[in-house]
Scaffold this motif. Structure first.
Motif, PDB file in Angstrom:
ATOM      1  N   GLU A  29       6.840   6.780   0.516  1.00 14.87           N
ATOM      2  CA  GLU A  29       7.663   8.620   0.403  1.00 14.87           C
ATOM      3  C   GLU A  29       6.736   9.441   1.207  1.00 14.87           C
ATOM      4  N   GLY A  30       6.246   7.980   2.782  1.00 11.51           N
ATOM      5  CA  GLY A  30       6.298   8.590   4.372  1.00 11.51           C
ATOM      6  C   GLY A  30       4.681   8.586   4.136  1.00 11.51           C
ATOM      7  N   LYS A  31       3.827   8.634   3.015  1.00 16.81           N
ATOM      8  CA  LYS A  31       2.382   8.819   3.604  1.00 16.81           C
ATOM      9  C   LYS A  31       1.520   6.828   3.373  1.00 16.81           C
ATOM     10  N   ILE A  32       0.268   7.149   3.782  1.00 16.87           N
ATOM     11  CA  ILE A  32      -0.270   6.540   3.113  1.00 16.87           C
ATOM     12  C   ILE A  32      -1.187   6.431   2.003  1.00 16.87           C
ATOM     13  N   ILE A  33      -0.770   5.599   0.917  1.00 18.74           N
ATOM     14  CA  ILE A  33      -0.824   5.608  -0.146  1.00 18.74           C
ATOM     15  C   ILE A  33      -2.766   5.087  -0.587  1.00 18.74           C
ATOM     16  N   SER A  34      -2.701   3.720  -0.426  1.00 20.53           N
ATOM     17  CA  SER A  34      -3.645   2.970   0.059  1.00 20.53           C
ATOM     18  C   SER A  34      -4.299   2.061   0.884  1.00 20.53           C
ATOM     19  N   ILE A  35      -5.556   1.851   1.100  1.00 16.82           N
ATOM     20  CA  ILE A  35      -5.743   1.427   1.685  1.00 16.82           C
ATOM     21  C   ILE A  35      -7.065   0.162   0.927  1.00 16.82           C
ATOM     22  N   ALA A  36      -6.691  -1.078   0.815  1.00 15.85           N
ATOM     23  CA  ALA A  36      -7.077  -1.561  -0.098  1.00 15.85           C
ATOM     24  C   ALA A  36      -7.636  -3.362   0.721  1.00 15.85           C
ATOM     25  N   ASP A  37      -8.402  -4.089  -0.157  1.00 14.39           N
ATOM     26  CA  ASP A  37      -8.914  -4.942   0.307  1.00 14.39           C
ATOM     27  C   ASP A  37      -7.578  -5.801  -0.446  1.00 14.39           C
TER      28      ASP A  37
END
Length: 394
Positions: A29-37
């Motif tokens: 939805e146009g957003k950065i939701i998560s940054i994960a390993d």
């Protein structure tokens, strides 16, 4: 539409100092939701394996002209043609990874129309910050575009009227011409051309509107006059001096250098005599700006990133702004990348919205084939992938 960008290489300075250097970035939805390993979760949505390529925030160009006087010949060009060319320019900026552009003057204020078409979802382009028509004093400099691109004023009252009208027409920021032009043969870049009361009039109206003023400034006197009167961004800043640098350290105003035009290429339609004059002038300006901007950089100033060159000639000049900041001004790779992303977002009033790879930020992202923080020549090529607001456009 959602995406998982797997195995991205992140640069900590551009990613909120995230502890992961290789990560999966989930976008929805146009957003950065998560940054994960990469090994800690199940990928969702469309999966793109980035194979260790570097993911950067979308780039900013804070000094563009979506349609300028150079493109207006013949002057009788109709509104449809002007709009079409401006939209083509916007699309090309996005192709080259510029997800936000700030227009510093366009024919018939066409940048406003392009902005609205993009904002309404009718066309996918970069975020456009519109500057309307350029306001400059009545002077000897000869512009072919006439009042379609520039409006001339003389005195405090005319400036008040012009600033009010530009904001009424939809300008997000107004641009004034505070010193002579480098790219006009009759221009004298070292000469201030507005009076202090005229500059103050523009800033007064902008402040009332909750907006800002940008000023074309080469000369030392013009730069200092604009800073004293509350101008927000100093464009070009060729002869910025130590006094101005001390003021700029307060971060109430910012420099937006544009070194690209110093890399002069002769247009086919230019008179050879004019070309010789411009070549000589640009050589002097290149020497001065490299010295003074190096000093400003070494003083620790946060600067914006601007090119001031038609995107239609960009294929011949791609990476020049990155290259010249490094080679002429001695700037470090990471600082140039910060200027083109995080610092420009701050200057544009978009801090916390875009300009970094952080959870909750808009997914304006580009994927580069290489490590630009170690080898800046990576930025001399087009991105492998471009996302604008979570939409994969390249």
């Amino acid at each position: 539409m959602s995406y998982t960008l797997k195995n991205c290489r992140l640069i900590p300075e551009l990613s909120g100092q995230h502890h992961l250097t290789i990560a999966d970035v989930y976008v929805d939805e146009g957003k950065i939701i998560s940054i994960a390993d990469p090994d800690s979760h199940t990928a969702q949505g469309i999966v793109i394996d980035c194979k260790g390529k570097t993911l950067l925030p979308g780039l900013f160009d804070l000094h563009v002209h979506l349609h300028s006087e150079e493109e207006i010949m013949p002057t009788a060009a109709n509104h449809f043609t002007i709009m079409k060319k401006a939209m083509q320019s916007a699309q090309l900026y996005l192709d080259y990874g510029f997800t936000t552009v700030r227009d510093m003057g366009s024919t018939n204020r066409v940048s406003h129309a392009v902005r609205e078409v993009i904002n309404e979802g009718l066309f996918i382009g970069p975020r456009v910050i519109g500057g309307g028509k350029i306001i400059r004093p009545t002077s000897k400099e000869n512009y072919h575009a006439g009042d379609s691109f520039i409006r001339e004023v003389t005195g405090h009252n005319e400036m008040l009227k012009a600033a009010r009208e530009e904001f009424a027409e939809g300008a997000d920021i107004i641009k004034i011409y505070a010193s002579g032009s480098a790219l006009q043969t009759s221009g004298v870049p070292t000469q201030p051309i507005f009076l202090p009361e005229e500059i103050r009039a523009a800033v007064t109206i902008a402040t009332m509107e909750g907006k800002k003023v940008a000023a074309h400034c080469h000369s030392r006197e013009a730069i200092n006059m604009c800073l004293a009167d509350g101008v927000y961004t100093i464009e070009h800043a060729t002869y910025v001096d130590d006094e101005a640098i001390e003021i700029l350290k307060t971060e109430q105003s910012y420099l937006v250098p544009t070194l690209t035009p110093m890399h002069h290429r002769k247009p086919n339609n230019r008179d050879p005599k004019d070309d010789a004059i411009l070549e000589k002038k640009l050589k002097v300006l290149a020497e001065a700006s490299s010295k003074r901007l190096r000093t400003a950089y070494q003083a620790g100033l946060k600067m914006g990133f601007g090119t001031d060159v038609s995107i239609h000639s960009f294929s011949n000049r791609i990476g020049i702004e990155f290259k010249m900041r490094k080679e002429l001004c001695g700037m470090e790779n990471i600082d140039i990348l910060l200027q083109a992303t995080k610092y420009s977002a701050l200057i544009a009033g978009l801090e916390g919205v875009t300009g970094e790879i952080k959870e909750g930020y808009e997914a304006d992202l580009i994927l580069m084939d290489g490590n630009p923080d170690q080898d800046l020549t990576v930025m001399y090529e087009k991105p492998a992938i471009v996302f604008k607001n979570g939409i994969k456009v390249v």
